[in-house]
Design an enzyme around this catalytic site. Structure first.
Site, PDB file in Angstrom:
ATOM      1  N   TYR A  99       3.804  -0.044   5.163  1.00 35.65           N
ATOM      2  CA  TYR A  99       4.355  -1.218   5.870  1.00 35.65           C
ATOM      3  C   TYR A  99       3.520  -2.472   5.623  1.00 35.65           C
ATOM      4  O   TYR A  99       3.372  -3.302   6.501  1.00 35.65           O
ATOM      5  CB  TYR A  99       4.469  -0.955   7.379  1.00 35.65           C
ATOM      6  CG  TYR A  99       4.964   0.406   7.752  1.00 35.65           C
ATOM      7  CD1 TYR A  99       6.151   0.900   7.218  1.00 35.65           C
ATOM      8  CD2 TYR A  99       4.255   1.221   8.630  1.00 35.65           C
ATOM      9  CE1 TYR A  99       6.625   2.163   7.556  1.00 35.65           C
ATOM     10  CE2 TYR A  99       4.715   2.486   8.972  1.00 35.65           C
ATOM     11  CZ  TYR A  99       5.900   2.952   8.425  1.00 35.65           C
ATOM     12  OH  TYR A  99       6.356   4.206   8.756  1.00 35.65           O
ATOM     13  N   HIS A 100       3.007  -2.622   4.401  1.00 28.08           N
ATOM     14  CA  HIS A 100       2.121  -3.742   4.093  1.00 28.08           C
ATOM     15  C   HIS A 100       2.633  -4.596   2.929  1.00 28.08           C
ATOM     16  O   HIS A 100       1.850  -4.954   2.040  1.00 28.08           O
ATOM     17  CB  HIS A 100       0.718  -3.237   3.759  1.00 28.08           C
ATOM     18  CG  HIS A 100       0.034  -2.545   4.873  1.00 28.08           C
ATOM     19  ND1 HIS A 100      -1.081  -1.742   4.673  1.00 28.08           N
ATOM     20  CD2 HIS A 100       0.273  -2.514   6.205  1.00 28.08           C
ATOM     21  CE1 HIS A 100      -1.482  -1.250   5.845  1.00 28.08           C
ATOM     22  NE2 HIS A 100      -0.664  -1.711   6.777  1.00 28.08           N
ATOM     23  N   PRO A 101       3.917  -4.976   2.876  1.00 29.77           N
ATOM     24  CA  PRO A 101       4.363  -5.819   1.759  1.00 29.77           C
ATOM     25  C   PRO A 101       3.758  -7.217   1.839  1.00 29.77           C
ATOM     26  O   PRO A 101       3.737  -7.839   2.904  1.00 29.77           O
ATOM     27  CB  PRO A 101       5.885  -5.867   1.953  1.00 29.77           C
ATOM     28  CG  PRO A 101       6.086  -5.664   3.422  1.00 29.77           C
ATOM     29  CD  PRO A 101       5.010  -4.701   3.839  1.00 29.77           C
ATOM     30  N   HIS A 155       0.848  -1.190   0.000  1.00 29.25           N
ATOM     31  CA  HIS A 155       0.000   0.000   0.000  1.00 29.25           C
ATOM     32  C   HIS A 155       0.883   1.239   0.000  1.00 29.25           C
ATOM     33  O   HIS A 155       1.514   1.561   1.000  1.00 29.25           O
ATOM     34  CB  HIS A 155      -0.920   0.004   1.231  1.00 29.25           C
ATOM     35  CG  HIS A 155      -2.045  -0.971   1.128  1.00 29.25           C
ATOM     36  ND1 HIS A 155      -2.489  -1.720   2.199  1.00 29.25           N
ATOM     37  CD2 HIS A 155      -2.825  -1.339   0.079  1.00 29.25           C
ATOM     38  CE1 HIS A 155      -3.497  -2.485   1.821  1.00 29.25           C
ATOM     39  NE2 HIS A 155      -3.714  -2.269   0.539  1.00 29.25           N
TER      40      HIS A 155
END
Length: 629
Positions: free
Chosen positions: A554-556, A354
């Protein structure tokens, strides 16, 4: 804690109050037993393993993060199974327990501290590339994140099923969300007859204790624009604005480790080894992956064997790295670094995240008061005694908006608005800029704003990116200590940047509503030299700006994609077993075929709940088959 006290960034985070900040941190340390008692965390089995040797286990889980903590809990429910859980980090520090100190954990020993490769197409005002924190401690990224409990929406999961993954539709996964959850707010938990929430799970979910009047102004402004107020952002409707709940308990973080590991830390069949760096996994003589090779305390090389399965729950960056170092990955890449290819699979592809574009609005310029030493003292006193106030919450961050930038009436959003607050004189903008990695132009420009006024940032977030990136090993000597190459490819697809620009326009309209104009909201122009020749507030300017200040949320996810047999872009099947090999499952955010329309921590714990049941089913079925034979 010493790292925090010695950190120049941390000292700057409260501007003129540096000495008081250090003193109050020490006060909190003195009160540590009231926040996190020293015996709260599971004991480290590592010293026993070094002295007595390792046993053979039924299951070995790599990574004690949001997924691994859940799987360790659920599999160890069977007293006949012996479980080994390996974690590269150690116990969470006291800062992890305090909700408003999550930023201080980035770029410390509790963080893998990854960077993406530099690019001029995105993150152009970040000389080192985008900084991607990943938790290296019990609880993983769930122990250093912002604790927002968001699931996404029905369509996200129904798409997974449509891609050829039976059992992953929304109606299938909802029971697993509910299974984990202990939702403590009746107005949410009991809505729609309790259809969407659980109250008996390990994971505490509740509102952040915040009284910021700006939150209500955001909601009132959204109403002016025609958006609904969502009583439950994880419920029936998904476009609108609402108050986010968090994974917190009694004013402290409820990390995955606190929720799922602490209650079962005394189970004799669960061994947890900390400070254990996994190098790779290895096959036995029959070609089944049974062995995990690792270093304890970065010096003692050991191997452990799993009789049933190895479960990789190391996250969307470390999981593909471990698989590739084990011979599972793209054949050309593995051959180029001298690794024997066991299974030619597209590990590391399909990376999604994101992407966030921060906008800054000066507010309350005529009335904002600089944070004083007394304000700080009162905040710390309030937190130590009552677990309330400034340190127990994220202020306006509890407000959240989901919007569709193309069709206002569409029931599914394509952008999310997060909110963040920089208080006048607090200089927390310095801490923020240093952690994100902005260059001096952007950093100084933001800090100058906070000298004059409070600053509200709206984080414009792209929910459904079309662009895909990669994670690759890059060490010629296969050194597990060499960070992988991370290429997010933000904005590779033009549709992504177009969506972001449309969302920026909606954020501007929100700031121009009567409700926010009462706060004197005024958009600020940040110094971005690469965009100086473009007309401010034109679409061209915002595209340029977005390519310079590109942030991660911080959404890999997605680097070990779940898919059917005929999907050549997938790595695991719908049971999360790695294809073309035996003995390995992936259980973490790597398996997402497509990213969800919201924060990813809750979905990853859901995946772990569902995977745990699938593992139990698979081994129960095998036992029954052998019995019949």
């Amino acid at each position: 804690m010493e790292a925090l006290l010695n950190s120049q960034c941390a000292a700057q985070s409260l501007g003129p109050a540096n000495q008081l900040f250090a003193m109050l941190i020490q006060t909190i340390m003195a009160a540590q037993c009231s926040i996190s008692p020293p015996d709260m965390w599971p004991k480290d089995y590592g010293p026993t393993a070094l002295n007595e040797g390792l046993q053979e286990y039924d299951f070995i889980i790599v990574g004690a993060g949001s997924a691994g903590s859940v799987v360790a809990n659920r599999l160890s429910e069977n007293p006949d199974w012996k479980i080994l859980l390996l974690e590269a980090g150690g116990d969470p520090p006291i800062e992890s327990e305090i909700p408003n100190m999550f930023f201080t954990l980035q770029r410390t020993d509790y963080d893998w501290s990854y960077f993406t490769e530099p690019s001029k197409q995105y993150c152009a005002s970040m000389p080192q590339g985008s900084f991607w924190p990943r938790g290296k401690l019990l609880g993983g990224s769930g122990a250093i994140n912002a604790m927002l409990y968001v699931r996404g929406n029905r369509r996200d999961y129904d798409r997974w099923e449509q891609y050829g993954n039976p059992g992953w539709g929304f109606d299938d996964v909802l029971p697993y969300f509910k299974k984990s959850e202990n939702n403590k707010n009746p107005n949410v938990a009991d809505l729609n007859g309790g259809k969407y929430h659980g109250k008996d799970g390990y994971l505490s979910v509740e509102y952040f204790p915040t009284n910021s009047p700006l939150i209500d102004d955001v909601f009132e402004g959204a109403k002016e624009l025609g958006y609904k107020y969502l009583e439950d952002i994880n419920g029936e409707e998904h476009v609108g604005f609402g108050r986010a709940q968090g994974t917190i308990v009694n004013g402290t973080r409820c990390s995955p480790a606190k929720a799922f590991l602490n209650p079962v830390k005394d189970r004799p069949n669960l061994h947890i080894m900390k400070h254990t760096r996994v190098i790779n996994i290895e096959q036995d003589k029959k070609g089944v992956y049974r062995w995990v090779n690792f270093l304890i305390d970065e010096e003692h090389l050991r191997a452990a064997k799993a009789g049933k399965e190895l479960i990789i729950s190391a996250g969307a960056i470390n999981t593909p790295q471990i698989l590739m170092l084990s011979g599972i990955g793209p054949k050309p890449l593995l051959e180029s670094v001298g690794i024997e290819v066991v299974a030619d699979l597209p590990v590391g592809n399909n990376l999604q995240d994101h992407v966030v574009i921060p906008l800054y609005f000066q507010i309350n310029k005529s009335t904002a008061k600089a944070l004083t030493l007394q304000d700080l003292a009162n905040s710390y006193h309030q937190y130590i005694l009552y677990k309330e106030g400034f340190l127990a919450s994220h202020d306006v961050t509890s407000a959240m908006g989901f919007i569709n930038t193309v069709n206002f009436t569409d029931e599914y959003p394509d952008a999310q608005l997060h909110f963040f607050m920089f208080n006048k004189g607090a200089n927390n903008s310095l801490l923020f800029s240093s952690k994100i990695g902005f260059d001096e132009h952007v950093s100084n420009s933001l800090n100058e704003l906070t000298i004059e006024s409070d600053v509200m940032s709206i984080f414009v977030t792209l929910l459904n990116p079309k662009s895909r990136g990669t994670v690759k090993i890059k060490s010629m000597d296969c050194n597990p200590y060499t960070p992988p190459e991370i290429i997010p490819n933000y904005f590779e697809d033009k549709e992504d940047i177009d969506t972001v620009v449309r969302a920026i326009r909606i954020a501007q309209r929100l700031a121009n509503t009567k409700a926010l104009k009462r706060n004197e909201a005024e958009i600020s122009k940040i110094d971005v030299p690469g965009c100086k020749d473009l007309k401010f507030d034109s679409d061209e300017y915002w595209e340029c700006y977005s390519r310079h200040v590109t942030m991660t949320l911080y959404h890999p996810v997605g680097t070990a994609k779940m898919g059917p047999e005929d999907d050549l872009s997938s790595v695991v099947d719908s049971r999360l077993k790695v294809k073309k090999v035996k003995g390995v499952r992936v259980v973490d955010g790597s398996i997402l075929p497509s990213i969800v329309s919201g924060n990813t921590n809750a979905p990853i714990m859901m995946i772990a709940e569902k995977a745990s049941d699938m593992i139990k089913e698979d081994w129960q079925e095998q036992r029954n088959t052998h019995t019949e034979l």
